[in-house]
Each structure stands twice: as C-alpha cells, then as structure tokens.
Write an enzyme that holds these catalytic residues in place. Sequence first.
Site, short mmCIF file in Angstrom:
data_model
loop_
_atom_site.label_atom_id
_atom_site.label_comp_id
_atom_site.label_asym_id
_atom_site.label_seq_id
_atom_site.Cartn_x
_atom_site.Cartn_y
_atom_site.Cartn_z
N CYS A 2 20.61 1.09 -25.49
CA CYS A 2 20.14 0.06 -26.40
C CYS A 2 21.06 -1.14 -26.39
CB CYS A 2 20.07 0.63 -27.83
SG CYS A 2 19.11 2.15 -27.96
N SER A 363 24.77 7.59 -11.38
CA SER A 363 25.53 6.89 -10.34
C SER A 363 26.76 7.69 -9.95
CB SER A 363 25.95 5.49 -10.83
OG SER A 363 27.11 5.57 -11.63
#
Length: 631
Positions: A2, A363
């Site tokens: 967010c 990642s």
Amino acid sequence: MCGIAGIFHLETAKPVDPARIERMCDAIAHRGPDGQGVWTAPGVGLGHRRLSIIDVGGSPQPMASSDGRAMLVFNGEIYNYRELRAELRRLGAVFHTDGDSEVILAAWQQWGADCVSHLHGMFAFAIYDLHARTLFLARDRLGVKPLFLASLSDGSIAFASELKALMAHPLLRRDIDPLAIEDFLTWGYVPDTRSILKNVSKLPAGHSLLLQCGKPLPKPQQWWDVSFADRRKGSVKDLEAELLHLLRQAVTSRMLADVPLGAFLSGGVDSSSVVALMAEASADRVRTCSIGFDVAHLDESGYARAVANRFGTDHRERLVSPDDFGAVDALASIFDEPFADASALPTWRVCQLARETVTVALSGDGADEAFAGYRRHVFHHREDQVRTILPAALRGPVFGTLGALYPKADWAPQPLRAKTTFLSLAGDSAEGYARALSVTPTEQREALYLPDFRRLRGDYRAESLIADTMRAAPGRSGLDRAQYADLKVWLPGDILTKVDRVSMAAGLEAREPLLDHRLIEFAASLPESVRLRGRQGKWLMKRSMQRYLPDDVLYRPKQGFVTPIDAWFRGPLAGAARGIGASTSLARTGWFDTTCLSEMAEAHIRGAANNARLLWQLLMLDRSLANLGLD
C-alpha cells in the site's frame, strides 16, 4: 502492499483537513489502486491507498483497534501474522478480520513499541493512540518499505510512503540540500541519511519514532541491528543444512497470498535459488518472468530460460532496447529524488511484465550484501591483506603517488585498471572501500563543481558516510565492516529504493525472501571462509544450492542486472549525451561547469573514456530537478 500518508500536530491539536490527506494519498494512488481511506481527529490525519494481497475483501484502512483506542495505516506484509494472531488470541486479543493489519494493532496493544520485534516482514506503519495522543511510526529491519518525514511551518509533522505525497502538501518547502547533490553524484542515489529537500528526512531502517502532542520532536530510536562480531561454529555440512533450512523458510513464508504470485528470474544464482525453492514448495507451476537486452554480452535471458525449463515454470520474457530511453522522464517521476541506478529501467520493465499475470513477485535481492557476493568484496578483502603487511606510513606515500600518476583506463581490461586500487590502498580500510563503492570519485566531482557549489557543500564529502559506518560497525574484519555498510547504506538507498518504486509504479508487490532477518543474522555470523573463499563469493550459499542448480548458473562470473548505457550513449543516445552540457535545468543551478560536461560527453562518444555512468547520473539529475520543479 500500500501507500500511507498522514499529518500530526506536535504543539497543539489543530484540525486536519481530510481533503489535504486525500490529496497526499492521490499522489501515490499507484501504490494502492484497490481502495482508499482517510481518517481525521483533532491534531491528526491518516490516509491509506490499498493494493489488496491478503484478506482481499476485508481489512480496510485506516483501521481501528478492537477497543477503538488506536488507528493504523500500514504499508507492507507481515509474514508471521497467523502465528502472531494465535499467540495474541491466547493473550486475550479479539479479531474481526483475516488480515495482518489487525495483528499489528493487537501487537501494539499487547507490547507497545516493542511490537516491532515480534513482526517478521516488510513494513512501514503509523499508529495513533487516541488516549495518549501519540503517533508511533516504525520501519522494517532492512528498510524494504520507505517512510518520508517533513517538518512543516504550521508545527505539524507530515509523513508518507513517497516524497511526491509530501509535495502535495502546500506548506512543504522545496529547498534543495546541496549535501544531497554531493551524495547523489558520489553514489548515484540519495541515501537514507538525507533527502533531496532540506526539511525532509527518511525514517532509517530498523528505527521507530514516537511523537507526542505537546513535546518536542524526538530522535528516531533504533530497534534492530545486525552484528558481524560473533562467529558461528560448526562443520561446513551443518552450516549448509542450517542455511538451506533458513532459505526454505524464507521463501515459503513469502508465498502466502490471496492473489496470483510469481517470481523474477534473471538466470543468476539468487533469483534461480528462489525459483528453485518455490518450485519445490508449490504444487502448481511457478510463474516467472525475465528481461533481456539487445547487447549480447549483457543478455542473460538464455540462462533464465534454462532455469525456467529445469523447474517447469510458466515463463515469459521481454527485451529492453534503446527505444525504452523514452521512459527516462517517467523514471524521474517514479523516484522523485534523483536516482541513477541504470538497472531501474529493466527492473521497471520486468515489473510491468510480471503484473500482466501476477500481483506479487518474489525477487533475489539481498544475498550479495549478506553473503559477500559482489566482486568488490573480493577486491576489498585482498586489499586488506595488503594493508596488514604494509604499514600506513608506507602505503600512503607509495600508493598515493602511484594512484596519482597511473592513468584512468576505463577502456582497459579489469586487471589493468590499477588507478582505483592504488588510491584505495593509500587510505585505511574504510576509506578504501568508500572510494571503491563510489560511482564518481572525488577528483571527477571536483572538476564538475563550480565555486558557488563548493561553498554550499563546505567540508562535507560523501565518502565519509560509508567510512564512518564501517568504523562504527560491529564486526571483526574489513569484510565484516564492508558488508555491514552495504546492508545499512547501499541496500536501502539503492537496491530497495529501486525495487519498491518501480514495482509500486507497476501496481506490483515485490517480496525479498533473501532479506528475511533470520537469514541475514545467520549470514552475518558465518566465518569469512564460508562467505568468501578465494575469488568465490557466496560460497556456502552456492554449495547449499548445488542439489538444485547447475554449475553454469552457480559458478559463472557474476553479471548483475547491467543496462548497456555505455553503448547506447555512443550510438542511438549520443544526442542525449551531448545535450547534457546544454541542459537548461543543470545550467540554471549554477553548480556545474557546463563546458566540462560537454567535454566529458564528447570523450565518451568518441571512445576516449567510459563516462556512461556519470552521464546517466547527470541526465537523471536534470530530469529529476525538472520533474520536481526545482530547476
């Protein structure tokens, strides 16, 4: 994932205009396209933009605690929230949602400011206590999630996930900090110790801040640190088994999501390890994506494809070319502050590619810093061995003179580029590593600066940030201290800033399992011999992954996510290089010698020097100043 923003009045409980909070949140709407909310009370306002990942249909923010005493806005993910929820229930907490936001509130009610030590994840959040009239701000251990702060003329403190949200506030002054320019030209980014604007700061990683109405602004308090001072004992086999357990735990904990999930895959050790462990833990095909380049020797997409085939992933790839240069203005807008890591462009493209099919992507960031995976770690370790043999009284004059006389040979093979090594050896370990890590060395910066800028900068030199961090580091050796500085300065300032901004610009949540704090703490305790062995960095990690990955992935020379800007600036982007010297934004500052800029560009174009990184820095500085209206 967010975006958050808010205002808190320190002196008196002045009313906060909800429309002002809304405008701040609108500036970061890309961070949360799925929902928004604003809450205000006397002296405080909180705003939130939501990207729904967990408890998609519930957990709206700002969120009130079960007793109505506290309000929360939160950016991030808490990976152990289910375990915490169970523990807090046993302690009497009551929950009305299925997400992690309410768990933070309950943890705050139970443990106060110490709640952060119970949270495993990435986060930046604010909790306002209505009874105590305090605002508690906190940032995760490694700085995965950002939090900007600004002191405003009306006595309030504003905070936000990105600088652009603060800039939506009409009282924010836009005075450039000249020390941030020195930092940026040295490192290619503005570190967390300052921002491009004088009256804006960043809450440091692993720190919290408790603001109380009627009391002066306090200093942030560090709640987490990592130490390299202790050494773990045990056989290589035992250390390997423990590492593999921690890797599996880190990856599987980050596979929790109520939306489609995938992974970035470059074909290097780190992302390939993450994908391998995801495939092991998942009954479904892992979704992977990669980016290639139109310059063959920099293109690793073939290795990514081979790893994808090995684990049967649902793989997609795309090519980055000079045509993508047109996105430079968009990049400047994404980062707000000048940011010159050229890998931001392909990282943004791979995030956009991932977002076409998933909302969350894992990642491989963090392993190089934790396990000594950079080539500079090898060089620094060897230089320190020389330093132990030769006294400083001898090294300074001898290597300093050699460094001054030796030509700068960017065009030469790596072993023949001795100038940087000589100059590094002339100083102590911390000074040497700071010089090696800098993108633009002191001598080159001084040639660019005009007298007015040197006056503004004063005695400050950016290298002192790394050198001072190393000297204060809890570690035994130069390698320990170098890795500590990487984790404290380079990682949050460059790597994590890059991934956060471009992933959020694409509406994608990026998660970094190799930055699980338990894994980082384990890596910091490892003997040097299993972190770095000979010229092989990440030795123990590579050994632990031999059962999953082939040798040509584990042991080929490290490539990195390198963008071929040097070739582009000599070819299709030569015009852009020449335009830097005549740049309106840079010229108006009065900081730089424009004749020197033009000569530098021409030297690069004709192949007399490799100034690509500095040209890219200046280009991004120029576009950032224009984007911020600071030119």
